[in-house]
Design an enzyme around this catalytic site. Structure first.
Site, mmCIF file in Angstrom:
data_model
loop_
_atom_site.group_PDB
_atom_site.id
_atom_site.type_symbol
_atom_site.label_atom_id
_atom_site.label_comp_id
_atom_site.label_asym_id
_atom_site.label_seq_id
_atom_site.Cartn_x
_atom_site.Cartn_y
_atom_site.Cartn_z
ATOM 1 N N MET A 149 -10.880 -6.678 6.043
ATOM 2 C CA MET A 149 -10.107 -5.682 6.802
ATOM 3 C C MET A 149 -9.794 -6.222 8.196
ATOM 4 O O MET A 149 -10.696 -6.639 8.924
ATOM 5 C CB MET A 149 -10.901 -4.381 6.959
ATOM 6 C CG MET A 149 -11.194 -3.608 5.694
ATOM 7 S SD MET A 149 -9.780 -2.850 4.876
ATOM 8 C CE MET A 149 -9.000 -1.902 6.165
ATOM 9 N N GLY B 174 -8.967 3.451 7.607
ATOM 10 C CA GLY B 174 -8.705 4.874 7.840
ATOM 11 C C GLY B 174 -7.241 5.248 7.982
ATOM 12 O O GLY B 174 -6.851 6.338 7.578
ATOM 13 N N PHE B 175 -6.446 4.359 8.544
ATOM 14 C CA PHE B 175 -5.045 4.722 8.782
ATOM 15 C C PHE B 175 -4.139 3.515 8.594
ATOM 16 O O PHE B 175 -4.527 2.389 8.932
ATOM 17 C CB PHE B 175 -4.871 5.265 10.207
ATOM 18 C CG PHE B 175 -5.652 6.527 10.454
ATOM 19 C CD1 PHE B 175 -5.111 7.772 10.136
ATOM 20 C CD2 PHE B 175 -6.945 6.469 10.961
ATOM 21 C CE1 PHE B 175 -5.849 8.935 10.327
ATOM 22 C CE2 PHE B 175 -7.690 7.626 11.160
ATOM 23 C CZ PHE B 175 -7.138 8.870 10.846
ATOM 24 N N GLY B 176 -2.931 3.787 8.101
ATOM 25 C CA GLY B 176 -1.903 2.749 8.071
ATOM 26 C C GLY B 176 -1.299 2.614 9.465
ATOM 27 O O GLY B 176 -1.531 3.444 10.349
ATOM 28 N N GLY C 156 1.410 -2.048 4.189
ATOM 29 C CA GLY C 156 1.918 -0.688 4.045
ATOM 30 C C GLY C 156 3.175 -0.512 4.866
ATOM 31 O O GLY C 156 4.293 -0.584 4.355
ATOM 32 N N SER C 157 2.994 -0.329 6.166
ATOM 33 C CA SER C 157 4.146 -0.021 7.017
ATOM 34 C C SER C 157 5.172 -1.148 7.059
ATOM 35 O O SER C 157 6.373 -0.884 7.122
ATOM 36 C CB SER C 157 3.682 0.367 8.423
ATOM 37 O OG SER C 157 2.684 -0.496 8.876
ATOM 38 N N SER D 299 0.858 -1.186 0.000
ATOM 39 C CA SER D 299 0.000 0.000 0.000
ATOM 40 C C SER D 299 0.888 1.227 0.000
ATOM 41 O O SER D 299 1.643 1.455 0.951
ATOM 42 C CB SER D 299 -0.888 0.029 1.241
ATOM 43 O OG SER D 299 -1.409 1.347 1.389
ATOM 44 N N ASP E 30 -4.993 3.251 -1.481
ATOM 45 C CA ASP E 30 -5.995 3.525 -0.447
ATOM 46 C C ASP E 30 -6.604 4.905 -0.638
ATOM 47 O O ASP E 30 -6.022 5.923 -0.258
ATOM 48 C CB ASP E 30 -5.335 3.427 0.936
ATOM 49 C CG ASP E 30 -5.101 1.980 1.344
ATOM 50 O OD1 ASP E 30 -6.070 1.198 1.300
ATOM 51 O OD2 ASP E 30 -3.951 1.641 1.693
ATOM 52 N N ASP F 182 -6.160 -6.997 4.636
ATOM 53 C CA ASP F 182 -5.593 -5.642 4.681
ATOM 54 C C ASP F 182 -5.660 -5.094 6.095
ATOM 55 O O ASP F 182 -6.735 -5.006 6.682
ATOM 56 C CB ASP F 182 -6.423 -4.768 3.718
ATOM 57 C CG ASP F 182 -5.898 -3.353 3.577
ATOM 58 O OD1 ASP F 182 -4.816 -3.049 4.106
ATOM 59 O OD2 ASP F 182 -6.594 -2.554 2.914
ATOM 60 N N GLY F 183 -4.492 -4.712 6.617
ATOM 61 C CA GLY F 183 -4.435 -4.028 7.911
ATOM 62 C C GLY F 183 -3.559 -4.760 8.909
ATOM 63 O O GLY F 183 -3.878 -5.878 9.323
ATOM 64 N N GLY F 184 -2.438 -4.146 9.251
ATOM 65 C CA GLY F 184 -1.568 -4.723 10.275
ATOM 66 C C GLY F 184 -0.862 -5.999 9.860
ATOM 67 O O GLY F 184 -0.439 -6.787 10.710
ATOM 68 N N HIS G 125 -1.420 -1.460 -4.074
ATOM 69 C CA HIS G 125 -2.687 -1.199 -3.386
ATOM 70 C C HIS G 125 -2.808 0.312 -3.160
ATOM 71 O O HIS G 125 -1.910 0.947 -2.602
ATOM 72 C CB HIS G 125 -2.672 -1.955 -2.059
ATOM 73 C CG HIS G 125 -3.943 -1.887 -1.286
ATOM 74 N ND1 HIS G 125 -5.018 -2.714 -1.553
ATOM 75 C CD2 HIS G 125 -4.317 -1.105 -0.245
ATOM 76 C CE1 HIS G 125 -6.001 -2.448 -0.687
ATOM 77 N NE2 HIS G 125 -5.603 -1.471 0.107
ATOM 78 N N MET H 298 -12.360 3.812 0.071
ATOM 79 C CA MET H 298 -12.972 4.026 1.384
ATOM 80 C C MET H 298 -13.701 5.356 1.321
ATOM 81 O O MET H 298 -13.278 6.364 1.904
ATOM 82 C CB MET H 298 -11.873 4.010 2.467
ATOM 83 C CG MET H 298 -11.343 2.602 2.723
ATOM 84 S SD MET H 298 -9.763 2.598 3.590
ATOM 85 C CE MET H 298 -8.669 2.706 2.170
ATOM 86 N N HIS I 142 -8.655 0.611 -3.548
ATOM 87 C CA HIS I 142 -9.509 0.349 -2.378
ATOM 88 C C HIS I 142 -10.209 1.654 -2.023
ATOM 89 O O HIS I 142 -9.608 2.560 -1.457
ATOM 90 C CB HIS I 142 -8.594 -0.146 -1.233
ATOM 91 C CG HIS I 142 -9.290 -0.384 0.059
ATOM 92 N ND1 HIS I 142 -8.603 -0.609 1.243
ATOM 93 C CD2 HIS I 142 -10.606 -0.455 0.385
ATOM 94 C CE1 HIS I 142 -9.459 -0.811 2.230
ATOM 95 N NE2 HIS I 142 -10.686 -0.714 1.741
ATOM 96 N N MET J 66 -9.249 7.557 0.427
ATOM 97 C CA MET J 66 -10.080 7.916 1.594
ATOM 98 C C MET J 66 -10.623 9.318 1.399
ATOM 99 O O MET J 66 -9.907 10.199 0.927
ATOM 100 C CB MET J 66 -9.226 7.872 2.867
ATOM 101 C CG MET J 66 -8.505 6.558 3.082
ATOM 102 S SD MET J 66 -7.683 6.552 4.683
ATOM 103 C CE MET J 66 -6.664 5.064 4.516
HETATM 104 C C1 DX5 Z 1 -6.227 1.062 6.042
HETATM 105 C C2 DX5 Z 1 -5.792 0.740 4.628
HETATM 106 C C3 DX5 Z 1 -4.640 -0.196 4.552
HETATM 107 C C4 DX5 Z 1 -3.390 0.319 5.197
HETATM 108 C C5 DX5 Z 1 -2.452 -0.805 5.463
HETATM 109 O O1 DX5 Z 1 -7.419 1.760 6.012
HETATM 110 O O2 DX5 Z 1 -6.856 0.151 3.902
HETATM 111 O O3 DX5 Z 1 -4.387 -0.573 3.208
HETATM 112 O O4 DX5 Z 1 -2.733 1.276 4.439
HETATM 113 O O5 DX5 Z 1 -1.397 -0.303 6.196
HETATM 114 P P1 DX5 Z 1 -0.629 -1.215 7.246
HETATM 115 O O6 DX5 Z 1 -0.071 -2.365 6.495
HETATM 116 O O7 DX5 Z 1 0.412 -0.287 7.778
HETATM 117 O O8 DX5 Z 1 -1.646 -1.638 8.277
HETATM 118 ZN ZN ZN Z 2 -6.415 -0.733 1.892
#
Ligand code: DX5
Ligand code: ZN
Length: 208
Positions: A136, A141-143, A191-192, A7, A34, A169-171, A32, A67, A65, A36
């Site tokens: 999810m 909302g946030f990485g 992402g991170s 992401s 994101d 997706d997420g964490g 990916h 959102m 994606h 928002m």
């Molecule tokens: C959150 C996003 C994710 C996010 C993933 O709303 O949909 O795609 O960027 O980031 P990480 O991998 O850091 O959780």
């Molecule tokens: Zn995403």
């Protein structure tokens, strides 16, 4: 084979082109994106112009994606910007069958994302229309948020109903990826775990 979809939300946006080249070379399968809108989720990221820009930089599969509220009003723009797959949130759609048909009318793959508290049963009327379900494992909302294990059980529920791909997706990181892989996930978004690593290639290999 598990696909890895970095992401770019967590990329260094001062050097976006270089970041995209770096993840291409590191072995990313998809990118990916994101999107928002500050309404469906509190955070605000980017719109179709950025998708169009990324499209010019890379031939990789662009996984958008959305959102956003009223995604049906935006599908055409994200399709024409060069997305390969467009994923809308079940919670944002009054009429899932028609929006999935709209996405496909532009020749794009269609996905539905489920926030952590949304049950798989919302997909009842659309099992046959899905290319992908995005599970999810954080609230959108946030990485950089902590992985929630609860939604992982949805992967088997989806696989029991459809041959569609399941994306998580997420964490996602080296610690959490094995659990979702074992549960049957086809695509891991990260992402991170990738962009905060000093070595993207190693980070992608580790997730794989
Ligand atoms: C959150 C996003 C994710 C996010 C993933 O709303 O949909 O795609 O960027 O980031 P990480 O991998 O850091 O959780
Ligand atoms: Zn995403």
């Amino acid at each position: 084979m598990t696909l890895i979809a970095p992401s770019i939300l967590s990329a260094d946006w001062a050097h976006l082109e270089a970041e995209i080249r770096a993840i291409e070379q590191a072995g990313a399968d998809w990118i990916h994106l994101d999107v928002m809108d500050g309404h469906f989720v509190p955070n605000l990221t980017f719109g179709p112009k950025v998708v169009e820009t990324v499209r010019k930089i890379t031939p990789l599969f662009l996984d958008t994606h959305l959102m956003i509220t009223h995604p049906e009003q935006w599908v055409e723009r994200y399709a024409k910007a060069g997305s390969d797959q467009i994923t809308i949130h079940a919670e944002a759609c009054a009429d899932l069958p028609s929006i999935l048909a709209l996405i496909k009318s532009f020749g794009k793959k269609a996905g539905v994302a489920l926030s952590p508290d949304t049950p798989v049963t919302v997909l009842e009327r659309v099992w046959a229309d899905l290319d992908c379900v995005l599970v999810m494992t954080v609230h959108p909302g946030f990485g950089g948020q902590a992985f929630m294990p609860g939604p992982v059980s949805k992967i088997a529920q989806i696989k029991a109903k459809s041959k569609c791909l399941v994306e998580v997706d997420g964490g996602i990181n080296a610690k959490t990826a094995p659990m979702v892989w074992a549960a049957g996930a086809d695509i891991l978004v990260a992402g991170s775990a990738i962009f905060e690593s000093p070595d993207y290639k190693q980070a992608i290999l580790t997730l794989r």
